[in-house]
Scaffold this motif. Structure first.
Motif, PDB file in Angstrom:
ATOM      1  N   PHE A 151       0.834  -1.205   0.000  1.00  9.77           N
ATOM      2  CA  PHE A 151       0.000   0.000   0.000  1.00  9.77           C
ATOM      3  C   PHE A 151       0.869   1.254   0.000  1.00  9.77           C
ATOM      4  O   PHE A 151       0.640   2.195  -0.758  1.00  9.77           O
ATOM      5  N   GLU A 152       1.910   1.238   0.832  1.00 10.04           N
ATOM      6  CA  GLU A 152       2.774   2.418   0.926  1.00 10.04           C
ATOM      7  C   GLU A 152       3.495   2.684  -0.390  1.00 10.04           C
ATOM      8  O   GLU A 152       3.678   3.830  -0.788  1.00 10.04           O
ATOM      9  N   ALA A 153       3.892   1.606  -1.079  1.00  7.50           N
ATOM     10  CA  ALA A 153       4.636   1.782  -2.323  1.00  7.50           C
ATOM     11  C   ALA A 153       3.735   2.221  -3.461  1.00  7.50           C
ATOM     12  O   ALA A 153       4.148   2.946  -4.360  1.00  7.50           O
ATOM     13  N   LYS A 154       2.498   1.774  -3.430  1.00  7.48           N
ATOM     14  CA  LYS A 154       1.625   2.011  -4.573  1.00  7.48           C
ATOM     15  C   LYS A 154       0.591   3.098  -4.340  1.00  7.48           C
ATOM     16  O   LYS A 154       0.023   3.638  -5.283  1.00  7.48           O
ATOM     17  N   GLY A 155       0.320   3.357  -3.077  1.00  9.22           N
ATOM     18  CA  GLY A 155      -0.679   4.367  -2.765  1.00  9.22           C
ATOM     19  C   GLY A 155      -2.097   3.860  -2.923  1.00  9.22           C
ATOM     20  O   GLY A 155      -3.061   4.588  -2.723  1.00  9.22           O
ATOM     21  N   GLU A 156      -2.235   2.601  -3.316  1.00  7.87           N
ATOM     22  CA  GLU A 156      -3.574   2.021  -3.431  1.00  7.87           C
ATOM     23  C   GLU A 156      -3.448   0.507  -3.288  1.00  7.87           C
ATOM     24  O   GLU A 156      -2.355  -0.039  -3.376  1.00  7.87           O
ATOM     25  N   VAL A 157      -4.575  -0.133  -3.054  1.00  7.96           N
ATOM     26  CA  VAL A 157      -4.565  -1.586  -2.952  1.00  7.96           C
ATOM     27  C   VAL A 157      -5.612  -2.129  -3.909  1.00  7.96           C
ATOM     28  O   VAL A 157      -6.742  -1.649  -3.945  1.00  7.96           O
ATOM     29  N   GLU A 158      -5.223  -3.105  -4.725  1.00  5.08           N
ATOM     30  CA  GLU A 158      -6.144  -3.674  -5.698  1.00  5.08           C
ATOM     31  C   GLU A 158      -7.004  -4.763  -5.060  1.00  5.08           C
ATOM     32  O   GLU A 158      -6.658  -5.313  -4.020  1.00  5.08           O
ATOM     33  N   VAL A 159      -8.093  -5.080  -5.745  1.00  9.60           N
ATOM     34  CA  VAL A 159      -9.020  -6.098  -5.237  1.00  9.60           C
ATOM     35  C   VAL A 159      -8.286  -7.419  -4.987  1.00  9.60           C
ATOM     36  O   VAL A 159      -8.496  -8.081  -3.969  1.00  9.60           O
ATOM     37  N   SER A 160      -7.374  -7.790  -5.905  1.00  7.35           N
ATOM     38  CA  SER A 160      -6.687  -9.084  -5.748  1.00  7.35           C
ATOM     39  C   SER A 160      -5.864  -9.124  -4.465  1.00  7.35           C
ATOM     40  O   SER A 160      -5.760 -10.159  -3.813  1.00  7.35           O
TER      41      SER A 160
END
Ligand SMILES: [Zn+2]
Ligand SMILES: [Zn+2]
Length: 440
Positions: A151-160
């Motif tokens: 989450f920290e690296a991407k700024g979002e979390v995907e459904v998978s």
């Protein structure tokens, strides 16, 4: 192998060999894939990353860590760098074998090579693979950390990624936590998919929350525009049967067209009957199903051979009903020693009215596969002079009440965390308490 094919008029170059190797791997034909690989090496072809990844994926799908390790060695020898696809297979096989230490090393490698975390789509695949690996190896906290770092690296979390975290909680029977993650996913405006629901429902079923399962399956159509599938309906039966609500479980199965003759669902129902001692109901259900299904069910139930295992370094120690462990005598002595230590600390096996004399119970308890595996793990720690805080043991069937109780005591008296994976969930024993709060 190539000679034979050449006689048949085929011509070989790196390209045709690679295509064949990939095809054999996809067809899960280990023998042919390995032969092709050897032939390529003998002929001086240099297999490329595509070949190696095909082999890794083959071994991963079969859960063969040794095979995968052979490929890795060969890759290192010939200087072929592993990419994210290779690591996906390696993490998968590691999780299937429950090798936590190896998994930690792999995790460190993907980080040090700059392959993870990151914003690319492949990084997300690695995140779900890491979460899955840790959850299967008894490292729930590590799985949670992976989720956070992603989450920290991407700024979002995907459904998978959400789904794999829910799946991790399912393995530990942490229904409320799974619901929490599911709520977060929905609050972000994301749309849960088939797998999200399967993981969530499994978590709720293991956590003995059948009403939640009913509520969610009942609302899938209305709230998410999704028609429940076989696996979802099956979870309802499983959840009800797990909680001992067998009448309702039977009713639900009968009323739901999709699962009326689904064998795995039937097995869930029968397991519930067995766990709650409702043998007459089980017999009646079995009489009611078609003969073919009946046969399938019997095969399904019979095929399950009991076994427990633990890893010491890279060595697997298996305790099964068939092959006795080579160090069985030492293990039995160690188990007795543990039992005596526990007795001195005040532990008495729960004596139910049907239980034999205490002495018998003592012998029997020490003969349980999971106890043998725990005893071996503690024994090896002493032998190798290694002090580890945790013992990780796997069992492919349900853990019994006695071993569950004894494990709590071991965790307290020996000051170790015992992580015990039974067929579908983890029990984490610490300071005399189990993570399942004795509900399982
Ligand atoms: Zn037992
Ligand atoms: Zn437990």
């Amino acid at each position: 192998m190539l000679e034979e094919m050449e006689e048949g008029g085929m011509e070989f170059n790196l390209f045709t060999c690679t295509s064949l190797l990939v095809a054999y791997s996809k067809a899960r034909d280990v023998e042919k894939a390995e032969k092709m690989w050897r032939s390529m090496l003998e002929r001086g072809f240099r297999p490329d990353l595509k070949c190696y990844n095909a082999l890794l994926s083959l071994y991963s799908s079969l859960g063969e860590l040794n095979g995968a390790e052979k490929v890795v060695e060969e890759m290192e020898r010939s200087g072929v760098e592993r990419d994210r696809v290779s690591w996906l297979s390696l993490l998968g096989v590691c999780g299937r074998r429950g090798r936590l230490e190896e998994g930690v090393r792999m995790h460190e490698k993907v980080v040090s090579r700059g392959l993870w975390p990151g914003r690319e789509k492949e990084c997300t695949y690695l995140t779900t693979a890491l979460i899955g690996m840790y959850a299967s190896c008894g490292g729930l906290e590590e799985a949670e950390k992976v989720f956070k770092v992603h989450f920290e690296a991407k700024g979002e979390v995907e459904v998978s990624v959400y789904s794999s975290m829910i799946g991790a909680y399912a393995q530990y029977g942490l229904g409320e936590k799974a619901l929490g993650v599911f709520g977060e996913l929905c609050a972000k405006g994301l749309r849960p998919d088939v797998f999200t629901f399967s993981s969530l429902l499994t978590a709720l079923s293991v956590a003995l929350l059948p009403d939640k399962v009913l509520e969610i399956v009942g609302g899938m159509e209305k709230n998410f525009g999704m028609t429940p599938r076989v696996s979802h309906h099956s979870c309802v039966v499983d959840a009800l049967a797990n909680a001992g609500r067998l009448e309702e479980a039977e009713d639900y199965m009968r009323k739901t067209e999709l699962i009326r003759s689904d064998v795995p669902t039937l097995v869930c129902l029968l397991m519930g009957c067995k766990n709650y001692g409702e043998y007459e109901r089980a017999a009646r259900i079995l009489r009611g199903v078609r003969e073919m299904v009946d046969l399938e069910v019997r095969k399904f139930l019979k095929e399950k051979k009991g076994g427990a295992w633990t890893w010491v370094g890279s060595n697997l120690h298996w305790f099964g009903e068939e092959n006795p462990h080579p160090e069985m005598e030492n293990v039995s002595n160690k188990a007795l020693e543990i039992f005596n230590t526990l007795s001195n600390a005040g532990y008495t096996p729960q004596a139910s009215p049907q239980s034999p004399k205490e002495e018998m119970l003592e012998k029997e308890l020490c003969g349980h596969l999971e106890m043998q595996a725990i005893a071996l793990a503690l024994m090896k720690m002493e032998e190798m002079g290694e002090v580890k805080e945790q013992v990780v043991v796997f069992k492919n069937m349900s853990v019994c009440v006695d071993c569950h109780e004894a494990s709590k005591w071991i965790s307290k008296v020996f000051g170790k965390t015992i992580k015990l994976k039974e067929s579908r969930r983890w029990h984490v024993f610490k300071d005399g308490v189990c993570s399942c709060s004795d509900c399982w």
